[in-house]
Design a protein around this motif. Structure first.
Motif, PDB file in Angstrom:
ATOM      1  N   SER A  10       8.817  49.889  -8.549  1.00  0.00           N
ATOM      2  CA  SER A  10       7.401  49.842  -8.140  1.00  0.00           C
ATOM      3  C   SER A  10       6.949  51.159  -7.526  1.00  0.00           C
ATOM      4  CB  SER A  10       7.178  48.709  -7.127  1.00  0.00           C
ATOM      5  OG  SER A  10       7.406  47.469  -7.709  1.00  0.00           O
ATOM      6  N   MET A  11       7.847  51.804  -6.773  1.00  0.00           N
ATOM      7  CA  MET A  11       7.517  53.102  -6.197  1.00  0.00           C
ATOM      8  C   MET A  11       7.385  54.150  -7.311  1.00  0.00           C
ATOM      9  SD  MET A  11       7.554  52.607  -2.846  1.00  0.00           S
ATOM     10  CE  MET A  11       6.902  51.002  -3.202  1.00  0.00           C
ATOM     11  N   PRO A  16       6.776  60.091  -9.817  1.00  0.00           N
ATOM     12  CA  PRO A  16       8.189  60.456  -9.713  1.00  0.00           C
ATOM     13  C   PRO A  16       8.529  60.802  -8.256  1.00  0.00           C
ATOM     14  CG  PRO A  16       7.141  61.605 -11.545  1.00  0.00           C
ATOM     15  CD  PRO A  16       6.039  60.959 -10.749  1.00  0.00           C
ATOM     16  N   CYS A  17       9.742  60.444  -7.839  1.00  0.00           N
ATOM     17  CA  CYS A  17      10.156  60.655  -6.448  1.00  0.00           C
ATOM     18  C   CYS A  17      11.629  61.012  -6.375  1.00  0.00           C
ATOM     19  CB  CYS A  17       9.973  59.370  -5.630  1.00  0.00           C
ATOM     20  SG  CYS A  17       8.294  58.820  -5.407  1.00  0.00           S
ATOM     21  N   THR A  18      11.993  61.663  -5.280  1.00  0.00           N
ATOM     22  CA  THR A  18      13.405  61.872  -4.964  1.00  0.00           C
ATOM     23  C   THR A  18      13.913  60.610  -4.256  1.00  0.00           C
ATOM     24  OG1 THR A  18      12.947  62.784  -2.768  1.00  0.00           O
ATOM     25  CG2 THR A  18      13.025  64.356  -4.619  1.00  0.00           C
ATOM     26  N   GLY A  19      15.210  60.503  -4.107  1.00  0.00           N
ATOM     27  CA  GLY A  19      15.778  59.374  -3.372  1.00  0.00           C
ATOM     28  C   GLY A  19      15.286  59.339  -1.938  1.00  0.00           C
ATOM     29  N   TYR A  20      15.167  60.519  -1.319  1.00  0.00           N
ATOM     30  CA  TYR A  20      14.676  60.599   0.055  1.00  0.00           C
ATOM     31  C   TYR A  20      13.238  60.079   0.146  1.00  0.00           C
ATOM     32  CZ  TYR A  20      13.203  62.474   4.536  1.00  0.00           C
ATOM     33  OH  TYR A  20      12.703  62.589   5.816  1.00  0.00           O
ATOM     34  N   LEU A  25       9.104  55.742   1.384  1.00  0.00           N
ATOM     35  CA  LEU A  25       8.079  54.830   0.869  1.00  0.00           C
ATOM     36  C   LEU A  25       8.467  53.369   1.083  1.00  0.00           C
ATOM     37  CD1 LEU A  25       7.174  56.663  -2.467  1.00  0.00           C
ATOM     38  CD2 LEU A  25       5.709  56.427  -0.448  1.00  0.00           C
ATOM     39  N   LEU A  26       9.739  53.072   1.017  1.00  0.00           N
ATOM     40  CA  LEU A  26      10.216  51.696   1.173  1.00  0.00           C
ATOM     41  C   LEU A  26      10.004  51.160   2.582  1.00  0.00           C
ATOM     42  CD1 LEU A  26      13.488  51.780  -0.917  1.00  0.00           C
ATOM     43  CD2 LEU A  26      11.536  50.284  -1.301  1.00  0.00           C
ATOM     44  N   GLN A  31      13.724  48.206   5.757  1.00  0.00           N
ATOM     45  CA  GLN A  31      14.560  49.381   5.966  1.00  0.00           C
ATOM     46  C   GLN A  31      15.740  49.337   4.995  1.00  0.00           C
ATOM     47  OE1 GLN A  31      13.771  51.901   8.131  1.00  0.00           O
ATOM     48  NE2 GLN A  31      11.898  50.731   8.400  1.00  0.00           N
ATOM     49  N   ALA A  32      15.783  50.249   4.070  1.00  0.00           N
ATOM     50  CA  ALA A  32      16.909  50.364   3.143  1.00  0.00           C
ATOM     51  C   ALA A  32      17.656  51.648   3.482  1.00  0.00           C
ATOM     52  CB  ALA A  32      16.410  50.397   1.710  1.00  0.00           C
TER      53      ALA A  32
END
Length: 195
Positions: A10-11, A16-20, A25-26, A31-32
């Protein structure tokens, strides 16, 4: 797939995003940890639901920028029509509240003051993000076909929850103050009776 996998997709459907960035965003949902996110990103990539581009950085390790694939988009859309599982709420603070009678009034008050300060900080952040969305997208934030619509709704919901948390903390601290005044009055009355 678990809910975190769908959250990551969904993010990525927005950009596009990095893991960080995904971890940041999560925060709106839960909290993940990095130890949960990165193995899941690898699995989703192996399953063909996302892909990544490696970006070289001069003074830091290379970073991966993840993007959703057509297959990932299809899986995400199918998931959207399934009923959501009941919410899982795990808040250690509420367990402490349940056992609050074990601590003195001042310690209890400090606990709630700290909780209140934390949520006030979240409120400021949330209000800033909402203003940025409203400024950037104007009335588009209220268009349900806009990329930002769901994020806007989510931030509004979180803002209301955070404001309610501050209000609840104020209510509890007011009770603690009244309890202290009542106890002081009772002690004064007992002292006067013995004199």
């Amino acid at each position: 797939m678990n809910a975190l996998a769908y959250a990551l997709l969904s993010m990525l459907v927005r950009k596009p995003c990095t893991g960080y960035e995904l971890k940041e965003l999560l925060e709106v949902f839960w909290q993940a940890k990095h130890s949960q996110i990165y193995p899941l990103l690898t699995k989703l990539q192996k399953d063909g639901l996302l892909t990544f581009e490696r970006i070289e950085q001069s003074s830091k390790p290379d970073k991966k920028v993840y993007s959703i694939t057509e297959k990932g988009l299809k899986v995400l859309k199918e998931w959207m029509f399934r009923p959501a599982n009941p919410a899982v709420i795990r808040d250690e603070f509420l367990i402490k509240v349940y056992a609050l009678w074990l601590v003195d009034r001042q310690s209890a008050k400090v606990m709630f003051e700290e909780r209140r300060a934390m949520y006030q900080s979240k409120i400021r952040y949330r209000e800033e993000q909402i203003q940025i969305m409203e400024k950037e997208f104007g009335d588009g934030v209220l268009d349900h076909t806009s990329r930002v619509f769901g994020r806007y709704l989510l931030f509004q919901r979180k803002l209301r929850q955070e404001e309610e948390e501050v209000s609840w903390c104020d209510w509890v601290m007011d009770i603690l103050d009244k309890t202290n005044k009542t106890n002081q009055t009772n002690k004064t009355n007992q002292t006067n009776k013995t004199i």
